[in-house]
Design a protein around this motif. Structure first.
Motif, mmCIF file in Angstrom:
data_model
loop_
_atom_site.group_PDB
_atom_site.id
_atom_site.type_symbol
_atom_site.label_atom_id
_atom_site.label_comp_id
_atom_site.label_asym_id
_atom_site.label_seq_id
_atom_site.Cartn_x
_atom_site.Cartn_y
_atom_site.Cartn_z
ATOM 1 N N VAL A 63 -2.115 6.015 5.264
ATOM 2 C CA VAL A 63 -1.715 4.558 4.661
ATOM 3 C C VAL A 63 -1.217 3.470 5.577
ATOM 4 N N ILE A 64 -0.544 4.095 6.649
ATOM 5 C CA ILE A 64 0.331 3.266 7.459
ATOM 6 C C ILE A 64 -0.553 2.893 8.762
ATOM 7 N N ARG A 65 -1.649 3.862 9.098
ATOM 8 C CA ARG A 65 -2.308 3.664 10.066
ATOM 9 C C ARG A 65 -3.154 2.345 10.699
ATOM 10 N N PRO A 66 -3.777 1.619 9.664
ATOM 11 C CA PRO A 66 -4.415 0.481 9.631
ATOM 12 C C PRO A 66 -3.325 -0.818 10.188
ATOM 13 N N MET A 67 -2.015 -0.425 9.937
ATOM 14 C CA MET A 67 -0.854 -1.445 10.411
ATOM 15 C C MET A 67 -0.296 -1.363 11.775
ATOM 16 N N PRO A 122 0.684 -1.249 -0.220
ATOM 17 C CA PRO A 122 -0.151 0.021 -0.091
ATOM 18 C C PRO A 122 0.948 1.261 -0.264
ATOM 19 N N ILE A 123 2.022 0.941 0.687
ATOM 20 C CA ILE A 123 2.855 2.416 0.493
ATOM 21 C C ILE A 123 3.274 2.678 -0.651
ATOM 22 N N ILE A 124 4.006 1.667 -1.682
ATOM 23 C CA ILE A 124 4.272 2.132 -3.012
ATOM 24 C C ILE A 124 3.087 2.395 -3.811
ATOM 25 N N ARG A 125 2.167 1.836 -3.671
ATOM 26 C CA ARG A 125 1.067 2.150 -4.447
ATOM 27 C C ARG A 125 0.390 3.524 -4.218
ATOM 28 N N HIS A 126 0.534 3.900 -3.052
ATOM 29 C CA HIS A 126 0.239 5.235 -2.595
ATOM 30 C C HIS A 126 1.155 6.319 -3.373
ATOM 31 N N LYS A 169 9.989 8.284 9.482
ATOM 32 C CA LYS A 169 10.454 9.418 10.516
ATOM 33 C C LYS A 169 9.147 9.909 11.141
ATOM 34 N N ALA A 170 8.318 10.340 10.281
ATOM 35 C CA ALA A 170 7.152 11.170 10.949
ATOM 36 C C ALA A 170 6.232 10.296 11.558
ATOM 37 N N GLN A 171 6.063 8.813 11.221
ATOM 38 C CA GLN A 171 5.323 7.981 11.886
ATOM 39 C C GLN A 171 5.970 7.383 13.385
ATOM 40 N N HIS A 218 14.391 -0.613 9.068
ATOM 41 C CA HIS A 218 14.465 0.779 8.769
ATOM 42 C C HIS A 218 13.175 1.420 8.670
ATOM 43 N N ILE A 219 12.050 1.073 8.053
ATOM 44 C CA ILE A 219 10.904 1.814 8.356
ATOM 45 C C ILE A 219 9.956 0.713 8.059
ATOM 46 N N ILE A 220 8.674 0.817 8.184
ATOM 47 C CA ILE A 220 7.756 -0.257 8.055
ATOM 48 C C ILE A 220 7.557 -1.024 6.702
ATOM 49 N N GLY A 221 7.639 -2.129 6.522
ATOM 50 C CA GLY A 221 7.809 -2.999 5.286
ATOM 51 C C GLY A 221 9.152 -3.010 4.774
ATOM 52 N N SER A 222 10.101 -2.527 5.403
ATOM 53 C CA SER A 222 11.557 -2.439 4.816
ATOM 54 C C SER A 222 12.240 -3.784 4.954
#
Length: 339
Positions: free
Chosen positions: A204-208, A56-60, A177-179, A90-94
């Motif tokens: 996008v990230i909040r559901p996860m 969902p991150i890269i689709r966004h 970083k923001a999340q 690193h970050i979510i989904g990395s």
């Protein structure tokens, strides 16, 4: 002559045996993507493979691409080459990308950090023969404090600013970083406002991830609503007309580059917090040792310094040029003047 399992060319990191690229910077047919940051996941590839939480991150960011999501440690085979994705922290989904062919194992880290931030799945050591590592903060001068201490400093800073009737404006990249900052900001202190770019990615990230409530800043947001509260904004908002609405405000930046003397001054930042989504020098060295790899390839960052040190330690180490460093080089060159 033996063909290396992974090779660097003008499009990216290429596995010839599988006809697959890892984080390519030019359009290719088949791409395995380590994470969602723009320098690693680019538009224009025909087929994308990545971890399912990164989909969902890269689709966004990229739109309706042809992308397949994989689980951690799930093996998928392309032309007799085995691939699997492993947490990079690193970050979510990395993800780190493991590549195996004929009893030879290579690991490409993408970007990674070894501290568990409570959002990304923690970094996993993957044993290999060859290890391709980033070197963003590959200098002994970089040594991070524990995250809990940094976030306590940030929340105390916010309370101090609130007591003085000022808005706290904290800069961090819109993805990652923001999340991470949001996760540990104390909502009991006040309201957390977000720039639109950060709020879009956070949605996008909040559901996860379990994150505190936020309020999107719009044209209708009244100026007096910000007083004593927190504003999360991307670095590009600094110095813009947009930020004037928060006056009187105090600015802060959360970045590994804040470890450099003069880093805040160069960016006209009032307060710097050393918080990075990459390994420090010691994290890099510990990670490299833990893989058991003999061949080390250093990319994007202080490649020469780290590779020379590794050679002194007895590794078969070298550097390789990538285009991942482009987003970092201006900051890196500027900060080097402080050494």
């Amino acid at each position: 002559m033996k063909i290396p399992l992974l090779a660097f060319n003008d499009k990216g990191i290429y596995c010839q045996q599988a006809d697959v690229y890892l984080d390519p910077w030019r359009p290719v047919t088949n791409a395995i993507i380590s994470h969602g940051h723009a320098d690693h996941s680019r538009w224009g590839h025909k087929n994308y493979i990545t971890h399912h939480t990164n989909v969902p991150i890269i689709r966004h960011r990229l739109g309706e691409i042809n992308v397949t999501g994989k689980d951690w440690n799930e093996t998928f085979v392309i032309n007799n080459v085995k691939f699997s994705l492993h947490p990079a922290g690193h970050i979510i989904g990395s993800a780190q990308i493991r590549v195996e062919h004929k009893d030879e194992v290579w690991v490409f880290t993408g970007d990674y950090k070894t501290e568990d931030d409570g959002i990304a799945v923690p970094y996993e050591v993957v044993k290999c023969n060859a290890f391709i590592t980033e070197c963003t903060f590959g200098l002994p001068a970089f040594k991070w404090q524990p995250q809990a201490e940094v976030m306590e400093d940030i929340n105390n800073w916010w309370m101090e600013n609130k007591a003085e009737g000022k808005t706290s404006v904290l800069f961090g990249y819109s993805l990652g970083k923001a999340q991470r900052l949001l996760k540990y900001l104390n909502p009991e202190i006040g309201t957390i406002f977000t720039h639109g770019a950060i709020e879009n990615m956070t949605e996008v990230i909040r559901p996860m991830v379990d994150l505190p409530p936020t309020v999107r800043i719009t044209k209708e947001t009244k100026k007096d609503a910000f007083t004593g509260n927190m504003v999360l904004a991307p670095p590009s908002a600094h110095g813009s007309i947009w930020i004037r609405k928060m006056t009187p405000f105090v600015t802060g930046s959360a970045s590994g580059w804040m470890a450099f003397r003069g880093g805040r001054r160069r960016r006209a930042i009032d307060k710097g917090f050393v918080l990075s989504d990459h390994c420090d020098w010691y994290g890099l060295l510990d990670s490299i040792k833990a893989t058991g790899a003999e061949k080390i390839i250093c990319t994007h960052g202080y490649t020469d310094i780290l590779s020379k040190y590794l050679i002194e330690l007895g590794y078969d180490a070298r550097t390789a040029h990538t285009q991942y460093e482009e987003d970092e080089m201006d900051t890196k060159k500027e900060m080097e003047e402080e050494l």
